[in-house]
Enzyme design. Structure first.
Site, short mmCIF file in Angstrom:
data_model
loop_
_atom_site.label_atom_id
_atom_site.label_comp_id
_atom_site.label_asym_id
_atom_site.label_seq_id
_atom_site.Cartn_x
_atom_site.Cartn_y
_atom_site.Cartn_z
N SER A 131 36.04 41.09 36.45
CA SER A 131 35.50 42.24 37.25
C SER A 131 35.30 43.11 36.10
O SER A 131 34.70 44.33 36.53
CB SER A 131 36.58 42.77 37.98
OG SER A 131 37.91 43.11 37.63
N SER B 31 39.79 38.98 34.47
CA SER B 31 38.76 40.13 34.53
C SER B 31 38.61 40.64 33.22
O SER B 31 37.62 41.45 33.13
CB SER B 31 39.45 41.07 35.44
OG SER B 31 39.18 40.33 36.91
N LYS C 67 36.00 51.14 32.54
CA LYS C 67 35.86 50.62 33.93
C LYS C 67 35.87 51.38 35.21
O LYS C 67 36.99 52.50 35.11
CB LYS C 67 36.76 49.32 34.15
CG LYS C 67 36.60 48.27 35.28
CD LYS C 67 37.69 47.17 35.26
CE LYS C 67 37.64 46.30 36.33
NZ LYS C 67 38.51 45.13 35.94
#
Length: 369
Positions: free
Chosen positions: A154, A178, A79
Site C-alpha cells: 500500500s 506494503s 504516505k
C-alpha cells in the site's frame, strides 16, 4: 540539475557545501512533480507554500552555521496514512474524504526535527488493503517505469514518487508487504523494521491520535529511499521510544559485527513450496549466492532448525484476521466473518497463537546470533 536522482544524503551534502540551497532544491522538486506526476499520480496533496517557507528558514539557519540534522534542507514526502497537521489523512476511505489531521504523526515530526522539508503526501489503496494503489478519492497511481503497471501497495505512491525522482525520502507502513512490495515493483530501497521500533503514533484513519502505545503486533512503519545508506540514517532518525516510554529506555543501533563480506555468514533459501520463486527470479538469486561465495562469505542453505514456513504463514494469517476484525466497525463485522476464517476466536485461542508468534521470533533471534 544533477541531483534529480541523487540520494537524500548526497542532496544534504550539496546543501551543506552550498552547491544548492534548500529553496532551490525544494522548488526544483515541486517543479518536477508538476511536470511528471500528472501521469504517475503519486501525490495526493502538496504542502508547497509551507515547504518553501521552511526551506527559506533552513537556508538562513545554515548561513548562521546551524544545522538541524542529517537531512537538513532535503525535500521528503510521506504516505498519506501518516497524519500531517491540517492535511487529509483518509487512508483512501471515501467517508473520510474531508477529514483533517489535528497534528503531525511522530514519524513526520522526527524527519522535520532532522531538518527535512515536507513536500506532501502520497497515494494509498483504500484502507491500505491492497497490493496496488487505487482508491475512489485519489484514483490510481501508476508505475513510473511503465505507466500501464502498478507500483505496488500500500506504500505504492511513495515508491513511485521516489523512483521518478520526486523527492528524496519517504515513510511507509507494512502489515503484509506494503513496504517490501512497492520497493520491489519500483526498484527502490525500503526497510521493514522490528515491530514497534518506529512509532506508529498518528498512523490511524483520519489522523486521530488515540490509543498511545497501542501495537497491532503486526504493522510497522519504515523508511523508503533510493539508497541503502539513506534508509539506515533515516531509521536512526525514526527509531526509538516516544512519550513516557522514552523515560524508561533508550535505543541505539549497534555497529555491524563484521565489515568485510568474507567475515559474514549468510543463510539463504532458493525455493519453498509455500512461496514458489518465479523462473526469471531464481537464476538471479543463484547468481547472488554464488557471488557471495566467491567473495568469501560462509553460506548456509535452508531455513533455521525447527522452522516451518507453512506454520508461520498460518500463524500470521490468524493474527492478521483477528486484528482486522477487532478494528472493524460493528456494522461491518458481520460481513467480514465470511472472509475472516480462523481469526475470529476466543482470547484464549488468540493467546495460544500469540505465544506461537513469540516462539517464532525467539527462533529467528537465536538463528541470527
Amino acid at each position: 540539475m544533477t541531483l534529480d536522482f541523487a540520494s537524500a544524503l548526497e542532496a544534504a551534502q550539496a546543501i551543506r557545501r552550498k552547491r544548492v540551497s534548500s529553496v532551490e532544491l525544494t522548488r526544483h522538486a515541486l517543479d518536477r512533480i508538476g511536470r511528471y506526476d500528472p501521469q504517475i499520480n503519486s501525490f495526493v496533496y502538496l504542502t508547497r507554500d509551507d515547504a518553501l517557507a521552511r526551506a527559506r528558514r533552513l537556508d538562513k539557519s545554515l548561513a548562521k552555521g546551524k544545522r538541524l540534522g542529517p537531512f537538513h534542507g532535503v525535500p521528503f514526502h510521506v504516505k498519506e496514512s501518516f497524519a500531517v497537521a491540517g492535511q487529509p489523512c483518509t487512508w483512501g476511505i471515501p467517508a473520510l474524504k474531508d477529514a483533517k489531521a489535528a497534528q503531525n504523526s511522530e514519524a513526520v515530526d522526527r524527519l522535520l526535527e532532522a531538518g527535512a522539508v515536507l513536500l506532501g503526501a502520497t497515494n494509498v489503496p483504500m484502507n491500505l488493503g491492497d497490493a496496488q494503489s487505487y482508491n475512489k478519492i485519489y484514483g490510481t497511481t501508476n508505475n513510473p517505469w511503465d505507466l500501464a503497471r502498478t507500483p505496488g501497495g500500500s506504500s505504492g505512491g511513495s515508491a513511485a514518487a521516489l523512483a521518478a525522482g520526486l523527492g528524496y525520502l519517504s515513510v511507509g507502513s507494512d502489515i503484509g508487504g506494503s513496504l517490501r512490495g512497492p520497493a520491489h515493483c519500483c526498484g527502490i530501497y525500503a526497510h521493514k523494521p522490528t515491530l514497534d521500533l518506529v512509532s506508529m503514533r498518528g498512523h490511524l484513519p483520519g489522523g486521530t491520535m488515540v490509543n498511545p502505545g497501542f501495537s497491532t503486533l503486526l504493522s510497522v512503519a519504515g523508511p523508503m529511499a533510493r539508497s541503502a545508506e539513506d534508509v539506515l540514517v533515516a531509521l536512526k532518525v525514526l527509531g526509538g521510544p516516544t512519550s513516557w516510554d522514552a523515560k524508561a529506555w533508550r535505543w541505539k543501533m549497534p555497529p555491524s559485527r563484521a565489515r568485510a563480506i568474507k567475515d559474514f555468514r549468510v543463510g539463504y533459501v532458493l525455493e519453498d513450496p509455500v512461496a514458489p520463486v518465479s523462473p526469471e527470479i531464481k537464476p538471479l538469486l543463484e547468481q547472488t549466492t554464488e557471488a557471495l561465495r566467491r567473495a568469501g562469505a560462509k553460506l548456509k542453505p535452508g531455513w533455521p532448525p525447527g522452522y516451518n514456513h507453512g506454520e508461520l504463514l498460518a500463524n500470521y494469517q490468524f493474527m492478521l484476521h483477528a486484528f482486522l476484525y477487532s478494528v472493524t466497525p460493528p456494522a461491518q463485522q458481520e460481513a467480514q466473518k465470511a472472509t475472516a476464517g480462523p481469526g475470529l476466536a476466543s482470547f484464549a485461542q488468540w493467546q495460544r497463537q500469540n505465544l506461537m508468534r513469540v516462539a517464532f521470533r525467539a527462533r529467528w533471534q537465536a538463528y541470527f546470533q
